[in-house]
Motif scaffolding. Sequence first.
Motif, short mmCIF file in Angstrom:
data_model
loop_
_atom_site.label_atom_id
_atom_site.label_comp_id
_atom_site.label_asym_id
_atom_site.label_seq_id
_atom_site.Cartn_x
_atom_site.Cartn_y
_atom_site.Cartn_z
N TYR A 174 0.85 -1.18 0.00
CA TYR A 174 0.00 0.00 0.00
C TYR A 174 0.89 1.24 0.00
O TYR A 174 1.65 1.45 0.95
CB TYR A 174 -0.88 -0.01 1.26
N GLU A 176 0.82 4.94 0.50
CA GLU A 176 -0.14 5.81 1.20
C GLU A 176 0.41 7.21 1.36
O GLU A 176 1.50 7.39 1.93
CB GLU A 176 -0.41 5.19 2.58
N SER A 179 -4.51 10.16 4.60
CA SER A 179 -5.85 10.64 4.30
C SER A 179 -5.86 12.17 4.28
O SER A 179 -5.30 12.82 5.17
CB SER A 179 -6.83 10.12 5.35
N GLY A 180 -6.45 12.72 3.23
CA GLY A 180 -6.50 14.17 3.10
C GLY A 180 -5.20 14.79 2.63
O GLY A 180 -4.99 16.00 2.76
N GLY A 206 -5.21 11.43 -0.80
CA GLY A 206 -5.19 12.67 -1.59
C GLY A 206 -5.62 12.52 -3.04
O GLY A 206 -5.41 13.43 -3.83
N GLY A 227 -11.17 8.17 -0.06
CA GLY A 227 -11.84 8.26 1.24
C GLY A 227 -12.47 9.63 1.39
O GLY A 227 -13.68 9.80 1.24
N THR A 228 -11.64 10.63 1.61
CA THR A 228 -12.11 11.99 1.90
C THR A 228 -13.09 12.49 0.84
O THR A 228 -14.16 13.00 1.17
CB THR A 228 -10.91 12.96 2.00
C1 1GP Z 1 -6.28 6.85 3.58
O1 1GP Z 1 -5.50 6.30 1.44
C2 1GP Z 1 -6.65 6.51 2.18
O2 1GP Z 1 -5.75 5.75 4.22
C3 1GP Z 1 -7.61 7.49 1.56
O3 1GP Z 1 -7.12 8.80 1.56
O4 1GP Z 1 -9.00 10.16 2.45
O5 1GP Z 1 -7.21 11.24 1.09
O6 1GP Z 1 -8.87 9.72 0.01
P1 1GP Z 1 -8.11 10.05 1.25
#
Ligand code: 1GP
Length: 249
Positions: A174, A176, A179-180, A206, A227-228
């Motif tokens: 992964y 990474e 998040s955000g 992101g 996610g975000t």
């Molecule tokens: C977080 O990779 C994920 O662990 C998702 O990230 O919230 O920025 O989309 P985002």
Amino acid sequence: MKTKIYHYLLNVVKNKGAGYFVLIDPDKKNHSNIEDVVQAANKSEVDALLVGGSLMMDAGNHDRVAQIKKNAEMPVIFFPGGVTQLNGYYDAMFFMSILSGRNPHYLIGEQAIAAPIVKDIGIETIPMGYLLLDGGTTSTVEFMSSTKPIPMDRPDITVAHALAAQYLGMKIVYLEAGSGAKIPVSVETIEAVNSQIEIPIIVGGGIKTPKDAEERVKAGASFIVTGTVTEKSENLSVMKDFSEAIHRK
Ligand code: 1GP
């Protein structure tokens, strides 16, 4: 050892070129729209839901996971922020180690605490090497895990860690950005990692537009996570656009 979900994921890549994961953080802040996110995912060819977060601000996360599982038409995979979020509702879990860090607790400590519980629950485990890269902001995972992210402009360091993940027997890696993240994992980094390793690559953190996702699939990502951008009610229809951009076959 169970391998059903892992083989399902390999088949997604084989049949669609790449897979799309939507991350749901079962934290209090998302309580009101979880149902909407799951329903939107059901209608958008999302290949699996990842569920987990670095910090829970109430005790309701297990009930929210049960609610997600009840409504989801695709596998629900635990993406652990910590052992306390483990429960029997998931179809599988990423059994992960933060290999980019040098904090022994997140390299092997949490895993040893989790292992007997994992065995008792009987959940499928997918061994995953988790590499945190610098996405231009201090991510919650960086802070909570007390680990330093890999600089984004050092694909050589990322490649070395991804190779180490593969040689340690991890079935997936992964990349990474957190998040955000302001800056998602760069296309150059994904290309460099993809040219050196044979295991599938998940990219997240992101990713804001279907174009971001498509570029990263072209660079060699097997799975894209949002996610975000897909946790806000006003954005739920964008999941379909992500799916189309990611499923290139
Ligand atoms: C977080 O990779 C994920 O662990 C998702 O990230 O919230 O920025 O989309 P985002």
